[in-house]
Design an enzyme around this catalytic site. Sequence first.
Site, PDB file in Angstrom:
ATOM      1  N   LEU A 158       0.855  -1.195   0.000  1.00 19.20           N
ATOM      2  CA  LEU A 158       0.000   0.000   0.000  1.00 19.20           C
ATOM      3  C   LEU A 158       0.891   1.245   0.000  1.00 19.20           C
ATOM      4  O   LEU A 158       1.892   1.309   0.716  1.00 19.20           O
ATOM      5  CB  LEU A 158      -0.906  -0.021   1.222  1.00 19.20           C
ATOM      6  CG  LEU A 158      -1.889  -1.216   1.254  1.00 19.20           C
ATOM      7  CD1 LEU A 158      -2.529  -1.355   2.619  1.00 19.20           C
ATOM      8  CD2 LEU A 158      -2.928  -1.062   0.155  1.00 19.20           C
ATOM      9  N   ASN A 184      -3.605  -6.528   8.700  1.00 21.31           N
ATOM     10  CA  ASN A 184      -3.073  -7.504   7.743  1.00 21.31           C
ATOM     11  C   ASN A 184      -2.838  -8.834   8.432  1.00 21.31           C
ATOM     12  O   ASN A 184      -2.652  -8.898   9.643  1.00 21.31           O
ATOM     13  CB  ASN A 184      -1.742  -6.999   7.152  1.00 21.31           C
ATOM     14  CG  ASN A 184      -1.185  -7.930   6.083  1.00 21.31           C
ATOM     15  OD1 ASN A 184      -1.911  -8.335   5.175  1.00 21.31           O
ATOM     16  ND2 ASN A 184       0.085  -8.285   6.205  1.00 21.31           N
ATOM     17  N   THR A 185      -2.876  -9.900   7.637  1.00 23.41           N
ATOM     18  CA  THR A 185      -2.541 -11.214   8.160  1.00 23.41           C
ATOM     19  C   THR A 185      -1.380 -11.758   7.333  1.00 23.41           C
ATOM     20  O   THR A 185      -1.329 -11.580   6.115  1.00 23.41           O
ATOM     21  CB  THR A 185      -3.758 -12.168   8.096  1.00 23.41           C
ATOM     22  OG1 THR A 185      -3.321 -13.452   8.474  1.00 23.41           O
ATOM     23  CG2 THR A 185      -4.404 -12.215   6.735  1.00 23.41           C
ATOM     24  N   HIS A 186      -0.415 -12.325   8.042  1.00 23.98           N
ATOM     25  CA  HIS A 186       0.799 -12.815   7.359  1.00 23.98           C
ATOM     26  C   HIS A 186       1.083 -14.242   7.825  1.00 23.98           C
ATOM     27  O   HIS A 186       1.036 -14.522   9.034  1.00 23.98           O
ATOM     28  CB  HIS A 186       1.989 -11.903   7.704  1.00 23.98           C
ATOM     29  CG  HIS A 186       3.264 -12.308   7.056  1.00 23.98           C
ATOM     30  ND1 HIS A 186       3.511 -12.128   5.707  1.00 23.98           N
ATOM     31  CD2 HIS A 186       4.372 -12.915   7.558  1.00 23.98           C
ATOM     32  CE1 HIS A 186       4.714 -12.600   5.420  1.00 23.98           C
ATOM     33  NE2 HIS A 186       5.252 -13.088   6.517  1.00 23.98           N
ATOM     34  N   ASP A 197       1.840  -0.708   8.690  1.00 25.32           N
ATOM     35  CA  ASP A 197       2.470   0.618   8.694  1.00 25.32           C
ATOM     36  C   ASP A 197       3.159   0.774   7.340  1.00 25.32           C
ATOM     37  O   ASP A 197       2.927  -0.014   6.425  1.00 25.32           O
ATOM     38  CB  ASP A 197       3.422   0.784   9.891  1.00 25.32           C
ATOM     39  CG  ASP A 197       4.620  -0.165   9.823  1.00 25.32           C
ATOM     40  OD1 ASP A 197       5.349  -0.249  10.825  1.00 25.32           O
ATOM     41  OD2 ASP A 197       4.819  -0.819   8.764  1.00 25.32           O
TER      42      ASP A 197
END
Length: 204
Positions: free
Chosen positions: A92, A106-108, A140
């Site tokens: 982004l 977010n998922t990682h 971020d």
Amino acid sequence: ARLVVLISGSGTNLQALIDACADPAYGARIVAVGADRDSIAGLDRAEQAGIPTFVLRVKDFAERTDWDAALTGATAAHSPDLVVTAGFMKILGGGFMRRFEGRIINTHPALLPAFPGAHGVRDALAYGVKVTGCTVHLVDEGVDTGPIIAQGVVEVTDADHEDGGEALHERIKAVERGLLVEAVGRLAREGHRVQGRRVLPLTP
Ligand code: GRF
């Protein structure tokens, strides 16, 4: 809370959120799903759930910043309280961050800060870790570097080294879906604030 979910793939995390939102007590509603590409299963899942979708492809824009501005506008048009990137495979840009930072989850599929980036499962496996897992975090301006909200652990087996991480990623995704649903629901119901590297409930 109003959620916009951004995806790039199969959308199993999106589906978990769609299913969770069916319960009014969950406290969130997906008002739109955005993607950076067409013809992905995640868009079919959104359409089947009657959720508006938008697709913005980087290659359709002269400059990356134009794409970022378009993504920001398309997302803002739905007045989200929270934005969830679930398998969204683009970084982004500054415009999007200025508009939504602090409200992007977010998922990682790895235990950050270990193994950030687009190949977290494969990188952890190649490193020879004995446990890996998934991380839900605020986004971020970095790549997978924002404050951590929740993590889940998944054991790595010898067999996982035989299939390039396929089975391991599926086991991670099973934990990830639950972690994401729980974290998004909590933030949607309680609100949150960021204190340094920590994400805390709004109500003390
Ligand atoms: C998830 O494991 C996500 O963490 C990673 O890509 C996968 C997306 O899966 N970035 P899906 O599209 O939600 O099924």
